[in-house]
Design a protein around this motif. Sequence first.
Motif, PDB file in Angstrom:
ATOM      1  N   GLU A   1      -7.846   6.769   8.649  1.00 45.22           N
ATOM      2  CA  GLU A   1      -8.108   5.890   7.503  1.00 45.22           C
ATOM      3  C   GLU A   1      -8.884   4.647   7.927  1.00 45.22           C
ATOM      4  O   GLU A   1      -9.751   4.152   7.192  1.00 45.22           O
ATOM      5  CB  GLU A   1      -6.787   5.475   6.843  1.00 45.22           C
ATOM      6  CG  GLU A   1      -6.164   6.583   6.029  1.00 45.22           C
ATOM      7  CD  GLU A   1      -4.728   6.292   5.657  1.00 45.22           C
ATOM      8  OE1 GLU A   1      -4.248   6.875   4.680  1.00 45.22           O
ATOM      9  OE2 GLU A   1      -4.063   5.484   6.339  1.00 45.22           O
TER      10      GLU A   1
ATOM     11  N   ARG B   1       0.835  -1.181   0.000  1.00 52.17           N
ATOM     12  CA  ARG B   1       0.000   0.000   0.000  1.00 52.17           C
ATOM     13  C   ARG B   1       0.877   1.240   0.000  1.00 52.17           C
ATOM     14  O   ARG B   1       1.868   1.320   0.698  1.00 52.17           O
ATOM     15  CB  ARG B   1      -0.822  -0.037   1.283  1.00 52.17           C
ATOM     16  CG  ARG B   1      -1.790   1.051   1.403  1.00 52.17           C
ATOM     17  CD  ARG B   1      -2.742   0.709   2.509  1.00 52.17           C
ATOM     18  NE  ARG B   1      -3.473   1.891   2.859  1.00 52.17           N
ATOM     19  CZ  ARG B   1      -2.935   2.896   3.486  1.00 52.17           C
ATOM     20  NH1 ARG B   1      -1.683   2.837   3.863  1.00 52.17           N
ATOM     21  NH2 ARG B   1      -3.649   3.964   3.753  1.00 52.17           N
TER      22      ARG B   1
ATOM     23  N   GLU C   1      -9.998  -6.505  13.610  1.00 54.87           N
ATOM     24  CA  GLU C   1     -10.029  -5.784  12.333  1.00 54.87           C
ATOM     25  C   GLU C   1      -9.205  -4.512  12.430  1.00 54.87           C
ATOM     26  O   GLU C   1      -8.403  -4.193  11.542  1.00 54.87           O
ATOM     27  CB  GLU C   1     -11.477  -5.425  11.973  1.00 54.87           C
ATOM     28  CG  GLU C   1     -12.165  -6.446  11.114  1.00 54.87           C
ATOM     29  CD  GLU C   1     -13.620  -6.066  10.888  1.00 54.87           C
ATOM     30  OE1 GLU C   1     -14.048  -6.146   9.732  1.00 54.87           O
ATOM     31  OE2 GLU C   1     -14.323  -5.707  11.843  1.00 54.87           O
TER      32      GLU C   1
ATOM     33  N   GLU D   1     -12.500   5.520   8.257  1.00 62.18           N
ATOM     34  CA  GLU D   1     -13.156   5.577   6.943  1.00 62.18           C
ATOM     35  C   GLU D   1     -13.419   4.180   6.414  1.00 62.18           C
ATOM     36  O   GLU D   1     -14.491   3.872   5.905  1.00 62.18           O
ATOM     37  CB  GLU D   1     -12.247   6.302   5.942  1.00 62.18           C
ATOM     38  CG  GLU D   1     -12.351   7.805   6.017  1.00 62.18           C
ATOM     39  CD  GLU D   1     -11.305   8.454   5.124  1.00 62.18           C
ATOM     40  OE1 GLU D   1     -10.882   7.825   4.133  1.00 62.18           O
ATOM     41  OE2 GLU D   1     -10.904   9.583   5.439  1.00 62.18           O
ATOM     42  N   GLU D   2     -12.437   3.334   6.576  1.00 66.35           N
ATOM     43  CA  GLU D   2     -12.493   1.979   6.045  1.00 66.35           C
ATOM     44  C   GLU D   2     -13.631   1.186   6.683  1.00 66.35           C
ATOM     45  O   GLU D   2     -14.343   0.452   6.016  1.00 66.35           O
ATOM     46  CB  GLU D   2     -11.141   1.321   6.337  1.00 66.35           C
ATOM     47  CG  GLU D   2     -10.973  -0.070   5.821  1.00 66.35           C
ATOM     48  CD  GLU D   2     -10.664  -0.091   4.342  1.00 66.35           C
ATOM     49  OE1 GLU D   2     -10.119   0.906   3.843  1.00 66.35           O
ATOM     50  OE2 GLU D   2     -10.979  -1.104   3.705  1.00 66.35           O
ATOM     51  N   LEU D   3     -13.783   1.329   7.993  1.00 69.23           N
ATOM     52  CA  LEU D   3     -14.759   0.509   8.713  1.00 69.23           C
ATOM     53  C   LEU D   3     -16.078   1.239   8.952  1.00 69.23           C
ATOM     54  O   LEU D   3     -16.956   0.708   9.618  1.00 69.23           O
ATOM     55  CB  LEU D   3     -14.167   0.064  10.061  1.00 69.23           C
ATOM     56  CG  LEU D   3     -12.898  -0.780  10.011  1.00 69.23           C
ATOM     57  CD1 LEU D   3     -12.415  -1.098  11.411  1.00 69.23           C
ATOM     58  CD2 LEU D   3     -13.130  -2.077   9.246  1.00 69.23           C
ATOM     59  N   PHE D   4     -16.199   2.459   8.432  1.00 63.95           N
ATOM     60  CA  PHE D   4     -17.403   3.265   8.652  1.00 63.95           C
ATOM     61  C   PHE D   4     -17.695   3.470  10.132  1.00 63.95           C
ATOM     62  O   PHE D   4     -18.819   3.277  10.599  1.00 63.95           O
ATOM     63  CB  PHE D   4     -18.625   2.640   7.958  1.00 63.95           C
ATOM     64  CG  PHE D   4     -18.567   2.770   6.474  1.00 63.95           C
ATOM     65  CD1 PHE D   4     -18.457   4.028   5.884  1.00 63.95           C
ATOM     66  CD2 PHE D   4     -18.598   1.653   5.663  1.00 63.95           C
ATOM     67  CE1 PHE D   4     -18.388   4.155   4.514  1.00 63.95           C
ATOM     68  CE2 PHE D   4     -18.527   1.781   4.286  1.00 63.95           C
ATOM     69  CZ  PHE D   4     -18.417   3.037   3.714  1.00 63.95           C
TER      70      PHE D   4
ATOM     71  N   ASP E   1     -13.210 -11.131   5.359  1.00 65.66           N
ATOM     72  CA  ASP E   1     -14.211 -10.102   5.582  1.00 65.66           C
ATOM     73  C   ASP E   1     -13.615  -8.709   5.395  1.00 65.66           C
ATOM     74  O   ASP E   1     -13.851  -7.805   6.160  1.00 65.66           O
ATOM     75  CB  ASP E   1     -14.770 -10.234   6.993  1.00 65.66           C
ATOM     76  CG  ASP E   1     -13.645 -10.264   8.014  1.00 65.66           C
ATOM     77  OD1 ASP E   1     -13.910 -10.068   9.195  1.00 65.66           O
ATOM     78  OD2 ASP E   1     -12.475 -10.492   7.601  1.00 65.66           O
TER      79      ASP E   1
ATOM     80  N   LYS F   1     -15.551  -1.900  -0.455  1.00 64.93           N
ATOM     81  CA  LYS F   1     -15.048  -0.595  -0.029  1.00 64.93           C
ATOM     82  C   LYS F   1     -13.650  -0.333  -0.583  1.00 64.93           C
ATOM     83  O   LYS F   1     -13.290   0.788  -0.907  1.00 64.93           O
ATOM     84  CB  LYS F   1     -15.030  -0.513   1.494  1.00 64.93           C
ATOM     85  CG  LYS F   1     -16.213   0.247   2.015  1.00 64.93           C
ATOM     86  CD  LYS F   1     -16.263   0.182   3.514  1.00 64.93           C
ATOM     87  CE  LYS F   1     -16.862  -1.127   3.959  1.00 64.93           C
ATOM     88  NZ  LYS F   1     -16.327  -1.546   5.243  1.00 64.93           N
TER      89      LYS F   1
ATOM     90  N   ARG G   1     -14.045  -6.928  16.010  1.00 61.06           N
ATOM     91  CA  ARG G   1     -13.805  -5.557  15.571  1.00 61.06           C
ATOM     92  C   ARG G   1     -12.392  -5.104  15.944  1.00 61.06           C
ATOM     93  O   ARG G   1     -11.709  -4.460  15.162  1.00 61.06           O
ATOM     94  CB  ARG G   1     -14.847  -4.642  16.229  1.00 61.06           C
ATOM     95  CG  ARG G   1     -15.120  -3.371  15.476  1.00 61.06           C
ATOM     96  CD  ARG G   1     -15.451  -3.631  14.045  1.00 61.06           C
ATOM     97  NE  ARG G   1     -16.278  -2.559  13.488  1.00 61.06           N
ATOM     98  CZ  ARG G   1     -16.717  -2.515  12.259  1.00 61.06           C
ATOM     99  NH1 ARG G   1     -16.417  -3.515  11.425  1.00 61.06           N
ATOM    100  NH2 ARG G   1     -17.445  -1.533  11.820  1.00 61.06           N
TER     101      ARG G   1
ATOM    102  N   HIS H   1     -14.068  -6.382   3.352  1.00 58.55           N
ATOM    103  CA  HIS H   1     -14.885  -5.379   2.675  1.00 58.55           C
ATOM    104  C   HIS H   1     -14.330  -5.019   1.299  1.00 58.55           C
ATOM    105  O   HIS H   1     -13.922  -3.883   1.077  1.00 58.55           O
ATOM    106  CB  HIS H   1     -14.994  -4.103   3.527  1.00 58.55           C
ATOM    107  CG  HIS H   1     -15.503  -4.396   4.894  1.00 58.55           C
ATOM    108  ND1 HIS H   1     -16.841  -4.506   5.182  1.00 58.55           N
ATOM    109  CD2 HIS H   1     -14.845  -4.632   6.047  1.00 58.55           C
ATOM    110  CE1 HIS H   1     -16.990  -4.784   6.467  1.00 58.55           C
ATOM    111  NE2 HIS H   1     -15.797  -4.859   7.003  1.00 58.55           N
TER     112      HIS H   1
ATOM    113  N   ARG I   1      -5.057   9.264  -3.965  1.00 53.96           N
ATOM    114  CA  ARG I   1      -5.141   8.629  -2.661  1.00 53.96           C
ATOM    115  C   ARG I   1      -4.306   7.361  -2.555  1.00 53.96           C
ATOM    116  O   ARG I   1      -4.368   6.656  -1.547  1.00 53.96           O
ATOM    117  CB  ARG I   1      -6.598   8.305  -2.338  1.00 53.96           C
ATOM    118  CG  ARG I   1      -7.447   9.547  -2.246  1.00 53.96           C
ATOM    119  CD  ARG I   1      -8.595   9.365  -1.319  1.00 53.96           C
ATOM    120  NE  ARG I   1      -8.180   8.865  -0.016  1.00 53.96           N
ATOM    121  CZ  ARG I   1      -9.040   8.522   0.917  1.00 53.96           C
ATOM    122  NH1 ARG I   1     -10.324   8.580   0.691  1.00 53.96           N
ATOM    123  NH2 ARG I   1      -8.620   8.090   2.092  1.00 53.96           N
TER     124      ARG I   1
ATOM    125  N   GLN J   1     -11.983   3.036  -3.091  1.00 50.31           N
ATOM    126  CA  GLN J   1     -10.856   3.934  -2.807  1.00 50.31           C
ATOM    127  C   GLN J   1     -10.298   4.621  -4.029  1.00 50.31           C
ATOM    128  O   GLN J   1     -10.060   3.983  -5.019  1.00 50.31           O
ATOM    129  CB  GLN J   1      -9.722   3.142  -2.161  1.00 50.31           C
ATOM    130  CG  GLN J   1      -9.936   3.003  -0.689  1.00 50.31           C
ATOM    131  CD  GLN J   1      -8.638   2.706   0.029  1.00 50.31           C
ATOM    132  OE1 GLN J   1      -7.620   2.464  -0.602  1.00 50.31           O
ATOM    133  NE2 GLN J   1      -8.658   2.744   1.321  1.00 50.31           N
TER     134      GLN J   1
END
Lengths: 415, 218
Positions: B177, A343, B164, B180-183, A406, A411, B161, A408, A384, A415
């Motif tokens: 960040e 990243r 994560e 944002e990623e996990l809302f 999991d 999402k 969580r 996501h 970004r 990005q």
Amino acid sequence: MTRTTDIQRPDRMRRRSGGKVVAGVCGGIADHLGVDVFRVRVVFVVLAALAGAGVAAYGLLWFLCPTGDDVGPGSPRERRQAQGLVVLGVIVLLANGFVASSAPASTLLALIVVLGGAALVWREVDVTGASSRSGFITWLRLAAGAVLVVGGLIVLVAAPDTALAGMNPTLLAVLGTLFGVVLLTVPLWMRMWRSLNAERAARIRNQEREEIASHLHDSVLQTLALIQKRAAQPDVVAQLARRQERELRQWLFGDQARRNESLAAAIAAVSAEVEDAYGLEIETVTVGDVTPDELRDEKIAHSLQALVASAREAVVNAAKHSGADKVDVYCEVDDEQIEVFVRDRGVGFDPDAVDSDRQGIAKSIRARMERAGGTARITSTPGRGTNVALKLPRTRRGGSSPILDDDHPEKLEQQ
Amino acid sequence: MTYRVFLVDDHGVFRSGVRTELAGEDGLEVIGDAGTVPESIAGIVETKPDVVLLDVHMPGGGGVAVLRGVTDALGSDAPVFLALSVSDAATDVIATIRAGARGYVTKTIDGAELADAVRRVAEGDAVFSPRLAGFVLDSFTGRSPVPEPQLDPELDSLTRREMEVLRLLARGYTYREIAEELFISVKTVETHASNVLRKTQQSNRNALTRWAVNRQIG
């Protein structure tokens, strides 16, 4: 910069030297355990009643523990108490001997005399530093101790009704002499043994020091010299410093696994290589590792190689095109899969825009991962940065559906 | 509000360097520094700073000894500790965190980032480096280079969580960040991170027993 190998050894028990009554063993134990010295002494007296176990334990601890460096004598009351306990211990030992064994009083007394003489000699020779007492008194005590030991042994051996009476008198005399000599010279042996140990430790320390010095000379000093010469070129200096830091870190903090023996090491090596070649910072975090068995399996090793190569490609891409000065590499091995994330927070690109060069590279990463039975997901947003996620299932090879976690994915795409 | 900072490092040059770097920062004031374990404990107990920047490797027991000494002397009034070390070896990081530091950063951090980290620990947050997150994750995969004490699975297992959050931290995401990623809100991320740190510190019976036993033997 700071001390790095700070080996924490538990404190060794040390005998008291200033506040001792016999040899400072009880005091040493009390200091070591943080309990009252009086209790320790009582325990030893009680143990002495148990067929002399306390006396034997005391002798052994005396022999095995080095003297401490405390200087102050204990309070007079404590000393009187201790002396009283010593006398009590002797009486208890004697009384116990009368009751428990059928040996006559003279034998037991002789034994006590021998022990007392030995204690006198040991105590005198035990002092490591210069004694404050005059030499004459020291010699007097030594002589008295020797006389006590020899006398006691003579009585023991010569007494007609001892348990040893059945033995050959010559043999008995020889054994008695031998025992006496050993008893009297124990402190000397002890001292020799200790100094030998100390010398060995010093030699090892010295060797280690030399090794460290030569390593520092070959690495850090050379780099510092180079940096001084190149002070005008900040890029070169930064690169040299980074490389040196990594090398030194690796040397100091281990991580000696070679790259073909560990996936984590291979990923770290890839990062290091790119860091050097492109002069940017790459932070690598690895969690878990594959087992040596998997690396021996040729098919699995092959897919792992593909994974490492893809990761390298991704890191190189980030270094070349992102414009970021830092790239994060994260590799996690769990029971089901291996994931590598590369990243950057650089310029990014629009995945939909037709950019043959970068898309081509993406395809090469993707195609390589798919051949190995895994997946590659590349997400990027202009401004970004870019995120490359590589996944390789671990237990099933070439499975029909790659296991997604999991994380996501929808999402990530955004990005 | 101005946070009062105390520096602990056995290198005078490094101390003055950090002083200079923090001098230009708003809201931070370096009120003292020390280079040995006893001096540090005495200085911290006397000046009662808000944050202690703690070197990990020092002669005489290192940062952990300072942490223990100050915690013994001040109890719950003890300041917040932020470890600032050249070493990011797993053993050092985990030992310092277990002794009660609220964060761990390496010395390659630049002045502004350091000031930010100081402010964050002063406000009660945990400051995590990706590497530290990696070590904590490692201890859950059972491949930790720091084998004991094992985390108590019953009391200390992290929630889904928290895992994560930890995973994203290890990937180099900032708190913002991750939010944002996990809302979720940044505050929630910080709470999760603090929980991870608290659990890693072994706030449970095992740790308590161990602590008591260590005290007894000295």
